[in-house]
Design an enzyme around this catalytic site. Structure first.
Site, PDB file in Angstrom:
ATOM      1  N   CYS A 265       0.690  -1.230   0.031  1.00  0.00           N
ATOM      2  CA  CYS A 265      -0.115   0.020   0.100  1.00  0.00           C
ATOM      3  C   CYS A 265       0.804   1.253  -0.006  1.00  0.00           C
ATOM      4  CB  CYS A 265      -0.823  -0.097   1.013  1.00  0.00           C
ATOM      5  SG  CYS A 265      -2.177  -1.233   0.878  1.00  0.00           S
TER       6      CYS A 265
HETATM    7  P1  NAD Z   1      -4.340  -8.456  -3.798  1.00  0.00           P
HETATM    8  O1  NAD Z   1      -3.264  -8.294  -5.092  1.00  0.00           O
HETATM    9  O2  NAD Z   1      -3.903  -9.350  -2.714  1.00  0.00           O
HETATM   10  O3  NAD Z   1      -5.835  -9.325  -4.683  1.00  0.00           O
HETATM   11  C1  NAD Z   1      -6.366  -8.964  -5.763  1.00  0.00           C
HETATM   12  C2  NAD Z   1      -7.131 -10.049  -6.089  1.00  0.00           C
HETATM   13  O4  NAD Z   1      -8.044  -9.766  -7.277  1.00  0.00           O
HETATM   14  C3  NAD Z   1      -6.317 -11.211  -6.590  1.00  0.00           C
HETATM   15  O5  NAD Z   1      -6.812 -12.521  -5.979  1.00  0.00           O
HETATM   16  C4  NAD Z   1      -6.316 -11.479  -8.119  1.00  0.00           C
HETATM   17  O6  NAD Z   1      -6.686 -12.712  -8.727  1.00  0.00           O
HETATM   18  C5  NAD Z   1      -8.184 -10.708  -8.302  1.00  0.00           C
HETATM   19  N1  NAD Z   1      -8.458 -10.302  -9.335  1.00  0.00           N
HETATM   20  C6  NAD Z   1      -7.957  -9.561 -10.406  1.00  0.00           C
HETATM   21  N2  NAD Z   1      -8.693  -9.213 -11.531  1.00  0.00           N
HETATM   22  C7  NAD Z   1      -9.826  -9.887 -11.140  1.00  0.00           C
HETATM   23  C8  NAD Z   1     -11.080  -9.882 -11.976  1.00  0.00           C
HETATM   24  N3  NAD Z   1     -11.189  -9.606 -13.143  1.00  0.00           N
HETATM   25  N4  NAD Z   1     -12.207 -10.626 -11.333  1.00  0.00           N
HETATM   26  C9  NAD Z   1     -11.961 -11.054  -9.924  1.00  0.00           C
HETATM   27  N5  NAD Z   1     -10.770 -10.892  -9.421  1.00  0.00           N
HETATM   28  C10 NAD Z   1     -10.055 -10.619  -9.917  1.00  0.00           C
HETATM   29  O7  NAD Z   1      -4.881  -7.200  -3.443  1.00  0.00           O
HETATM   30  P2  NAD Z   1      -5.307  -6.468  -2.102  1.00  0.00           P
HETATM   31  O8  NAD Z   1      -3.753  -6.379  -1.451  1.00  0.00           O
HETATM   32  O9  NAD Z   1      -6.154  -7.336  -1.516  1.00  0.00           O
HETATM   33  O10 NAD Z   1      -5.647  -5.230  -2.406  1.00  0.00           O
HETATM   34  C11 NAD Z   1      -6.668  -4.792  -3.318  1.00  0.00           C
HETATM   35  C12 NAD Z   1      -7.450  -3.314  -3.090  1.00  0.00           C
HETATM   36  O11 NAD Z   1      -7.210  -2.908  -1.787  1.00  0.00           O
HETATM   37  C13 NAD Z   1      -6.136  -2.418  -3.714  1.00  0.00           C
HETATM   38  O12 NAD Z   1      -6.570  -1.375  -4.403  1.00  0.00           O
HETATM   39  C14 NAD Z   1      -5.128  -2.013  -2.603  1.00  0.00           C
HETATM   40  O13 NAD Z   1      -4.719  -0.766  -2.694  1.00  0.00           O
HETATM   41  C15 NAD Z   1      -6.414  -1.818  -1.542  1.00  0.00           C
HETATM   42  N6  NAD Z   1      -6.019  -2.218  -0.092  1.00  0.00           N
HETATM   43  C16 NAD Z   1      -5.254  -2.997   0.280  1.00  0.00           C
HETATM   44  C17 NAD Z   1      -4.670  -3.153   1.802  1.00  0.00           C
HETATM   45  C18 NAD Z   1      -3.681  -4.220   2.011  1.00  0.00           C
HETATM   46  O14 NAD Z   1      -3.271  -4.188   3.321  1.00  0.00           O
HETATM   47  N7  NAD Z   1      -3.464  -5.218   1.028  1.00  0.00           N
HETATM   48  C19 NAD Z   1      -5.639  -2.300   2.668  1.00  0.00           C
HETATM   49  C20 NAD Z   1      -6.295  -1.488   2.297  1.00  0.00           C
HETATM   50  C21 NAD Z   1      -6.789  -1.154   0.722  1.00  0.00           C
END
Ligand code: NAD
Length: 427
Positions: A265
């Site tokens: 992040c």
């Molecule tokens: P991640 O990369 O761990 O997971 C994303 C998931 O989305 C993956 O499993 C991927 O296969 C899936 N995906 C991609 N394209 C897709 C589609 N077309 N249909 C269905 N699934 C699909 O991401 P994350 O760390 O969970 O982060 C997600 C969002 O949340 C980001 O914008 C991030 O900035 C935000 N965020 C993350 C955190 C954190 O601590 N990781 C905290 C707050 C906000």
């Protein structure tokens, strides 16, 4: 409520599992078939404390996963977009996953008669919900936002390592919406939460998330800057931070000097805000400085080691910690990557340890004849005189790891002070 979660990463799956725990019916969607199968077996596809237990409790039952977006949208009242938003070129955010899902949801809504609320939970730059997600859904569904479907932005503030606790006990909930119906549906979904709920418009909600992460990242770079000065002056920056933190305007949080921030992040979000500022011809001086300092801070560990022991070619160096922080196996933008890459380039043999992130590290580094990975720190330090502390895992708080060693500490682990030579990166 019936909820669809699109994207089952750290945010999506934790959100889904917690909403199931709160009594909702949840269907999680992902394009990664292996991930979907794992979730349907009640297993978490990554390490996050308490997540396996929640999945075991609710799968099968209130939570299931599928690769079919159509199925999920068809059987839910509200869907959350929680796919990744990585860095693109030149600091700009890469919105391809969010746009792909928006098109997909649009196509599904074309066939759906009932009202459906679409909520953007992914971190997206200001304007994305209104000017990218909404028009794509309208174009692909042939329907009108605010009348046939609702749209809202609801940023997530959970921290990996304590994600379930954070989701269930937030400091605040931010709802960015454009119409009353979307707003009331989300307020109803969050009705059991005791924290303040702030209602605003989508672009302000988007900016609140970026401003929060940028402020926290800047706070870390700030204390590291102070720490780098303190080290030269023979002052303990942790004493300084303690004194500063007693000021109620400052608070003691995020004042732990060390080798800087990593993770999925802070680095990418600060960069994305810098990129967004470029679009409006503004150069954010403070944000750029926070990023610049963070870029080189991990490498100070190596500079200090070289100053102490000379060139590293042929030397065996233990690196304690691979994950970007304790409690997760996430290595996205982890300082360990910079540290290990630099050590290998300088000709050292690296013995790196981490209780959770070894499988992830294997994928990142592949096979390298001078890199060995261990789950057990004792094994990693066994044949090394030199030890670098990169992540403050509880397992590394063991004096036995450091006796007789030269230790450069990036995270202030007090037990390491028994070393033959101990120094901190900025103390
Ligand atoms: P991640 O990369 O761990 O997971 C994303 C998931 O989305 C993956 O499993 C991927 O296969 C899936 N995906 C991609 N394209 C897709 C589609 N077309 N249909 C269905 N699934 C699909 O991401 P994350 O760390 O969970 O982060 C997600 C969002 O949340 C980001 O914008 C991030 O900035 C935000 N965020 C993350 C955190 C954190 O601590 N990781 C905290 C707050 C906000």
């Amino acid at each position: 409520m019936r909820i669809a979660i699109v994207g089952t990463g750290y945010v999506g799956l934790v959100t889904g599992a917690c909403f199931a725990e709160l009594g909702n019916r949840v269907v999680c969607v992902d394009i990664d078939r292996e991930r979907v199968e794992k979730i349907n077996r009640g297993e978490a596809p990554f390490y996050e404390e308490g997540l396996d237990e929640l999945l075991k409790k609710h799968v099968p039952g209130r939570l299931r996963a599928t690769t079919s977006l159509e199925e999920a949208i068809g059987e839910s009242d509200v869907s959350f977009i929680s796919v990744g938003t990585p860095s693109g070129l030149m600091d700009y955010i890469d919105l391809k996953y969010v746009e792909e899902v928006s098109r997909g949801i649009g196509k599904c809504l074309r066939e759906k008669e009932e009202y459906h609320l679409v909520v953007v939970k992914s971190t997206v730059v200001p304007g994305t919900t209104e000017h990218s997600v909404l028009p794509l859904i309208e174009r692909y569904s042939g329907k009108k936002a605010g009348r046939d479907f609702g749209i809202a932005m609801n940023p997530e503030f959970l921290r990996e390592g304590s994600a379930i606790y954070d989701f269930m006990n937030p400091d605040r909930i931010i709802i960015g919406c454009m119409d009353e119906r979307s707003c009331s549906m989300l307020k109803e979904l969050y009705r059991d939460f005791k924290c303040p709920i702030m209602i605003t418009d989508p672009k302000t909600a988007e900016m609140i998330k970026y401003a929060t992460n940028s402020f926290l990242a800047t706070k870390i770079s700030f204390i590291n800057d102070i720490g780098n000065i303190c080290k030269q002056l023979g002052i303990d920056v942790y004493e300084v931070a303690k004194g500063m933190g007693l000021d109620s305007r400052i608070s003691p949080e995020f004042l732990r000097a060390g080798i800087g921030f990593g993770g999925s992040c802070f680095p990418k979000d600060v960069k994305a805000l810098v990129g967004k500022a470029k679009e409006v011809y503004y150069r954010p001086v403070v944000l750029n400085a926070a990023l610049e300092l963070n870029e080189t801070q991990p490498l100070r560990l190596i500079e200090l080691l070289e100053k102490r022991v000379g060139p590293l070619r042929g030397k065996h160096v233990a690196v304690l910690g691979l994950a970007f922080k304790p409690g997760t196996d996430d290595m996205r933008e982890a300082p360990s990557i910079k540290v290990i890459t630099s050590l290998l380039m300088k000709g050292a043999t690296v013995h790196a340890a981490d209780p959770k992130a070894v499988p992830v590290a294997r994928k990142i580094f592949g096979e390298h004849e001078r890199l060995r990975l261990y789950e057990n720190a004792k094994e990693a330090v066994k044949n090394c005189k030199y030890v670098l502390i990169v992540t403050e895992w509880e397992e590394f708080r063991d004096e036995e790891l450091y006796r007789g060693k030269v230790v450069i500490d990036g995270r202030r682990v007090p037990e390491a002070k028994v070393a033959e030579h101990y120094e901190g990166v900025c103390w």
